[in-house]
Design an enzyme around this catalytic site. Structure first.
Site, PDB file in Angstrom:
ATOM      1  N   LYS A  42       0.596  -1.060  -0.045  1.00  0.00           N
ATOM      2  CA  LYS A  42       0.142   0.046  -0.044  1.00  0.00           C
ATOM      3  C   LYS A  42       0.808   1.665   0.371  1.00  0.00           C
ATOM      4  CE  LYS A  42      -3.612  -2.595   1.955  1.00  0.00           C
ATOM      5  NZ  LYS A  42      -4.444  -3.005   3.902  1.00  0.00           N
ATOM      6  N   GLN A  70      -4.829  -1.798   9.417  1.00  0.00           N
ATOM      7  CA  GLN A  70      -4.416  -3.056   9.353  1.00  0.00           C
ATOM      8  C   GLN A  70      -5.034  -3.917   9.720  1.00  0.00           C
ATOM      9  OE1 GLN A  70      -4.077  -3.662   5.994  1.00  0.00           O
ATOM     10  NE2 GLN A  70      -3.864  -5.705   5.931  1.00  0.00           N
ATOM     11  N   ASP A  80     -11.200   2.606   3.810  1.00  0.00           N
ATOM     12  CA  ASP A  80     -11.878   0.689   3.414  1.00  0.00           C
ATOM     13  C   ASP A  80     -12.932   0.540   3.339  1.00  0.00           C
ATOM     14  OD1 ASP A  80      -9.044  -0.870   4.122  1.00  0.00           O
ATOM     15  OD2 ASP A  80      -8.934  -0.400   6.091  1.00  0.00           O
TER      16      ASP A  80
END
Ligand code: GUN
Length: 292
Positions: free
Chosen positions: A52, A96, A119
């Site tokens: 990412k 995460q 997200d």
């Protein structure tokens, strides 16, 4: 059979995003800024976050990585989230997953400002997506829909079987496939560990989206000739011939299923690269205020 090349499409999309960022910068606007919070040293999470951060560079974004050890407290993480919510220089951020067991993951997700939740995990974004309102769509389902769109896969009126009911993939992709949109308009069946006759459902499917995390689960006898196969599995399987000691295995028995299909995504190089570029797309949308 046509291979759906997620790596190629992801590279095209990242180039499109980079071009848009260059235009923004030329107009005197600042670069989109994505932050990532990574707890502990899980191999998979380390790799995902590294990809990412690298993609941010390719797209011309600023990125910030905030790391904490496994023994971080829930209060400390909530503090980090509160600061990121308030920081005007950060357009979007991710925490995460998975988080260590002593942390209530849902409490962390719900503390994220939905306007910065690139997200798409916050219940506000999940709810808005399910009724077709502007929102951040979570990265893997968004990547799958983009692949279907760019390859011109006809989904209208098709029978789509989704294998798996996770909050990250199964549920949202089922919701998107049934929406009145292109791609979409499919008749969707969601199968999971309590589904009897799962193989029968698969055999009737025009499109199978496999998101179970069980290597090689979808075998040739479960696939109707001409079906479209989207493989979301990325399980690490020990492989001493690889430098890393493992290889990524999809949920589909690719070698035997591929000859039967009209379209299929490989693992790696299918859905995986698309996931990261959907996150980049969401961050650009956040920076340009195009969702909220
Ligand atoms: N863990 C596995 N996939 C994801 C993802 O897309 N986002 C975050 N935050 N964690 C993950």
């Amino acid at each position: 059979m046509q291979l759906i090349d997620g790596k190629k499409v992801a590279d095209e999309i990242k180039a499109e995003i980079a071009a848009e960022v260059a235009e923004r910068v030329a107009r005197g606007e600042r670069r989109p800024h994505l932050a990532a919070v990574l707890v502990g040293h899980d191999g998979g999470s380390e790799t995902y976050v590294a990809h990412k951060v690298k993609a941010c560079g390719q797209c011309g974004f600023e990125s910030t990585l905030i790391r904490r050890e496994d023994d971080v407290t829930e209060e400390e993480l909530l503090d980090i989230v509160a600061r990121l919510n308030e920081d005007p220089s950060v357009d979007g951020y991710i925490v995460q997953l998975p988080l260590p067991k002593h942390i209530d993951e849902q409490r962390i997700i719900e503390a994220i400002d939905p306007k910065k939740d690139v997200d798409g995990f916050h219940p506000v974004n999940v709810g808005r997506m399910s009724i077709g309102l502007p929102c951040f769509v979570s990265a893997t389902p968004a990547g799958i829909m983009e692949l279907l769109k760019r390859y011109g896969v006809d989904t209208r009126g098709k029978h789509c079987v989704v294998l798996g009911r996770s909050n990250i993939v199964g549920k949202p992709v089922a919701s998107l496939m049934m929406q009145k949109a292109v791609p979409g308009n499919a008749t969707v069946t969601v199968c999971h560990s309590a589904t009897p006759d799962l193989k029968e459902h698969c055999r009737r499917a025009d499109i199978i989206i496999a998101a179970l995390g069980q290597p090689g689960f979808v075998t040739a006898d479960m696939v109707k000739p001409g079906a479209v196969i989207i493989d979301v599995g990325t399980t690490r399987v020990a492989d001493s011939s690889k430098k890393s000691g493992f290889r990524l295995s999809g949920d589909v028995d690719f070698d035997n299923v591929a000859p039967l299909c009209s379209y299929i995504t490989p693992v790696p190089g299918g859905v995986g690269p698309m996931t990261i570029c959907s996150l980049m797309r969401n961050t650009l949308l956040a920076a340009s205020g195009r969702v909220y």
